[in-house]
Design an enzyme around this catalytic site. Structure first.
Site, PDB file in Angstrom:
ATOM      1  N   ASP A 127       9.427   3.092   1.918  1.00  0.00           N
ATOM      2  CA  ASP A 127       8.219   3.859   2.242  1.00  0.00           C
ATOM      3  C   ASP A 127       7.978   3.709   3.741  1.00  0.00           C
ATOM      4  O   ASP A 127       7.430   2.722   4.203  1.00  0.00           O
ATOM      5  CB  ASP A 127       7.024   3.352   1.433  1.00  0.00           C
ATOM      6  CG  ASP A 127       5.742   4.131   1.744  1.00  0.00           C
ATOM      7  OD1 ASP A 127       5.722   4.885   2.745  1.00  0.00           O
ATOM      8  OD2 ASP A 127       4.761   3.974   0.996  1.00  0.00           O
ATOM      9  N   LYS A 176       2.572  11.092   7.027  1.00  0.00           N
ATOM     10  CA  LYS A 176       1.773  10.876   8.225  1.00  0.00           C
ATOM     11  C   LYS A 176       2.294  11.620   9.460  1.00  0.00           C
ATOM     12  O   LYS A 176       2.037  12.794   9.590  1.00  0.00           O
ATOM     13  CB  LYS A 176       1.605   9.373   8.457  1.00  0.00           C
ATOM     14  CG  LYS A 176       0.735   8.764   7.357  1.00  0.00           C
ATOM     15  CD  LYS A 176       0.108   7.437   7.701  1.00  0.00           C
ATOM     16  CE  LYS A 176      -0.968   7.087   6.677  1.00  0.00           C
ATOM     17  NZ  LYS A 176      -0.656   6.006   5.771  1.00  0.00           N
ATOM     18  N   PHE A 216       0.861  -1.179   0.000  1.00  0.00           N
ATOM     19  CA  PHE A 216       0.000   0.000   0.000  1.00  0.00           C
ATOM     20  C   PHE A 216       0.898   1.230   0.000  1.00  0.00           C
ATOM     21  O   PHE A 216       1.637   1.469   0.951  1.00  0.00           O
ATOM     22  CB  PHE A 216      -0.952   0.054   1.197  1.00  0.00           C
ATOM     23  CG  PHE A 216      -1.842   1.276   1.121  1.00  0.00           C
ATOM     24  CD1 PHE A 216      -3.027   1.241   0.405  1.00  0.00           C
ATOM     25  CD2 PHE A 216      -1.457   2.474   1.702  1.00  0.00           C
ATOM     26  CE1 PHE A 216      -3.817   2.380   0.272  1.00  0.00           C
ATOM     27  CE2 PHE A 216      -2.242   3.620   1.576  1.00  0.00           C
ATOM     28  CZ  PHE A 216      -3.423   3.571   0.861  1.00  0.00           C
TER      29      PHE A 216
END
Ligand SMILES: *Cc1c(COP(=O)(O)O)cnc(C)c1O
Length: 397
Positions: free
Chosen positions: A225, A254, A140
């Site tokens: 990531d 985030k 993802f």
């Protein structure tokens, strides 16, 4: 308006691209949120790690407030006094030379993909239009058309083609498949050091080391990531540290925005990020003064090591307790630090619904996985209380 009326408004006028729990949050502080009727809930999701430092951490709110009174947006057409310090401090935190700031995680991943291709053509010498990037099953990395081109989740992909070519996908954790996929035209290997959305999948021990070796041998960039796994979540600043691996490129997001606003970035050395010249990539909001001021405070907080330490010690406690849950209810527990994927024997949605009724907010991912990721500021007492509620709910369902 009451909960039902507000929920009805959302149902009627927002696209149904989420399936939220039936709660309407009005305010929050630290690890706790309150709904509009004043009921309190412990946040065991932390906005998928965007709220690592808890809701409205006083240091972060103060940094934002100070900046609100000065200047909030100038675009990159002009420099501002938060920008230089932000990129210097983030580069130092990651042990790299340069930073390219963006806003959302997906934009940072897109930036990393463009970086790898540009680097591949201009530095590695890959023939025009021939670059490939290797990704992993279950990945993802965001929701853009290019990123879903290499997703293996049908919900994320279906009806969004035609897709962007140039990606190869191999099983997560399969060293030989990765070795076979990397060739002279491979410019990057994009990896989540722990797969978050897939259900907190920790790769087999030694896998990240093997990815590093294969990238080095093949002359490809290792792109980590760390949007969800990074910035303290797993007990270290970056999850790659668990194998002492240093990627060529970090993708961050985030928690970098301190739970206040979206801030993302690509961090790498000069031989990689140096490929960009004026006009070749950009973002109106990327690196804005408010974002930089908040992110600088995030970086300063991470430098103390306090949050990583909390995640390590409380995480050990969390995993000890989850590991002791009855095996007829829980099939497997994965994760590191204050991050766990609890693989249930039955459906996870009813468990998250019942947890909500008991004042614990957690969210299922896929059918049978419950994801737990409390803010790193959670107290052991609150954490234990939440785990007591989980034990009780599992005994009920
Ligand atoms: C959340 C996430 C993204 C996308 O971030 P957005 O800010 O939602 O675009 C990318 N990669 C990983 C690993 C993520 O967890």
């Amino acid at each position: 308006m009451n909960t039902q009326e507000l929920r009805a408004l959302s149902e009627e006028h927002s696209a149904h691209n989420y399936h939220p729990l039936p709660i309407v949050i009005a305010d929050a502080e630290g690890a706790w949120v309150k709904d509009i009727e004043g009921r309190r809930y412990l946040d065991m999701l932390s906005a998928y790690s965007a709220v690592n430092f808890g809701h409205r951490h006083p240091r972060l709110v103060e940094a934002a407030r100070r900046q609100l009174d000065r200047v909030t947006l100038v675009s990159r057409a002009f420099d501002h006094d938060q920008f230089g310090p932000f990129v210097a401090e983030l580069a130092e935190l990651a042990g790299k030379d340069m930073v390219l700031p963006m806003n959302s995680g997906a934009e940072a991943v897109e930036t990393a993909l463009k970086t790898a291709r540009k680097w591949g053509y201009e530095v590695k010498g890959v023939p025009a239009e021939q670059a490939n990037i290797v990704t992993f099953e279950g990945n993802f990395h965001g929701r853009t058309t290019t990123i879903v081109s290499f997703s293996t989740d049908p919900d994320a992909r279906n009806s969004y083609g035609p897709f962007t070519p140039g990606f190869r996908t191999v099983p997560y954790g399969d060293i030989e498949a990765l070795r076979a996929a990397v060739d002279d035209n491979t410019v990057g290997v994009l990896i989540e050091p722990i797969q978050g959305e897939a259900g907190v999948n920790v790769p087999p021990s030694g896998f990240l080391t093997a990815v590093r070796e294969i990238c080095t041998a093949g002359g490809a960039l290792m792109i980590a990531d760390e949007i969800q796994s990074g910035l303290g979540r797993t007990g270290t600043t970056f999850a790659v540290e668990h194998e002492n691996v240093v990627p060529d490129v970090y993708v961050l997001g985030k928690a970098l925005g301190g739970g206040i606003l979206p801030v993302s970035a690509v961090v790498a050395d000069r031989d990689v990020l140096g490929v960009f010249k004026p006009g070749q990539h950009g973002s109106t909001f990327g690196g804005n003064p408010l974002a930089c001021a908040v992110a600088r405070e995030v970086i300063a907080m991470l430098r103390t090591g306090e949050f990583q330490e909390r995640s390590r010690t409380l995480g050990a406690h969390l995993h000890a307790r989850l590991g002791a849950l009855p095996s007829d209810q829980v099939r497997e527990v994965r994760g590191r630090g204050l991050w766990a994927g609890v693989e249930l024997n039955g459906k996870a949605r009813p468990v998250s619904e019942r947890l909500m009724e008991r004042g614990v907010l957690a969210k299922e991912t896929h059918e049978t996985t419950l994801r737990l990721a409390p803010p790193l500021v959670v107290s052991q007492e609150d954490l234990d209380w939440a785990l007591d509620q989980l034990e009780a709910v599992l005994a009920e369902v």
